[in-house]
Design an enzyme around this catalytic site. Sequence first.
Site: not given
Length: 469
Positions: A10, A16, A80, A369
């Site tokens: 993660a 993107r 990687g 209220y």
Amino acid sequence: MEGIATIILAAGKGTRMKSELVKVLHPILGLPLLSYPIELSLSGIKAEKTIVVVGHQADRIQERFKDLKIDFALQKEQLGTGHAVLQAILFLHEFSGTVLILCGDVPLVKVETLRSFIDTYKENESTLSVLTAVVEEPFGYGRILRNSEGWLEKIVEEKDASEEERMIREINTGIFCVKAPFLMEGLKEIGKENAQGEYYLTDLVEIAKKKGLRCSAHIVADPVEVMGINTRVDLAMANEVLRQEKLKELMLAGVTIVDPKTTYVDRAVEVGKDTLLYPNCHLQGKTKIGERCIIEPNSKILDSILGNDIIIRANSVITESKIEEGAIIGPFAHLRPLSEIKTKAKIGNFVEVKKSVIGKGSKANHLAYIGDSFLGEDVNIGAGTIFCNYDGFEKHQTIIGNRVFVGSNVELVAPVKVGNDSSIGAGTTVTKDVPEGALAISRVKQKNIKKWNKRVKLQRKKSIKKKDL
């Protein structure tokens, strides 16, 4: 399952997604993406250890999941998948079982699929196994190469694949089972002589084959399960899959959903049997709804607890509140955080309640209220009543006893207390405590001016003459 440790990747930013927020924290059905693989590990397969590899916005991710029994490994540079897994090895020095590697952006995998994958891996006595999928459009994914006997021979990334290899439709999902001792040794041998210049986890297959070790691939029955989230389009598609799964689960448990196409229920929401959900209602967060409730259209309920036999009329908004058995809310009511509605109380149309307790059997039927207040039992709040709780600097509380009648258009200026069995006349502004059993009234004496209409007519004539001049 015993002898399983999970590593969840993660660390990526998720470029993107076009977002300032790291990809794995984007919500899907009310929970961050990363929640789903974490839940699979902790609750699904009950892994001995769960390690999440973080990178971008690591502090934010760790803060979000700090209460769970998981470890975090930091990948400072994203070099990687092989490099990412290497960062987690520090937590596995004394572990000799199976390491399950999951992706933080793959939220649809079912626990049954993982169990089948792990069982097959063990039955095949594999050193490494990868979960694969056969898809119509394999572009962008690593391809699975098998030998003549069907065993896994190699995984080739898209940019490194030949034209013939790119024709293969079986792809790598990024989910692996690997024997821990081999994983620790094999990661040291991974190089980055490839088109990406990265350390590929998939190179472990060739390393294992060179050592004469068995590698296998297990095809998932439904490719949708291993769908990765790369864009907001993917996020919406995955959200819809999970939403329909959630609604199906509720209906099979005895909840009536009039129109599943337009009903929205978050993953963690609980709904009791014989409850009726009308179209376009939104149940969010950690909301819990009891049995035999009715939730009418266009209602939104967030992080709230509802008892049994409650009716939420149309167009009501409820946030971080508690509603007890038999209460009726709405239509067009708004319960703000820390509101508590007791048994058989009623909050009607265009009534807003904030940080208040409404006692058993009490009612505010319309246009009021109620803020920072405590109402006893069987209180009646008339239309147009306002609890004036803010003096410009601080909030103050209003306390109203049992069986109090508050007439229409009343203003209660906090801090103020109203005793049991008392009444407040319509139009009154209450600035002092009201004793038990008393009537409070503060109106200007009514004055009727006779022949007022003639004065008005005369004034109109004068006004018209001025305009004509």
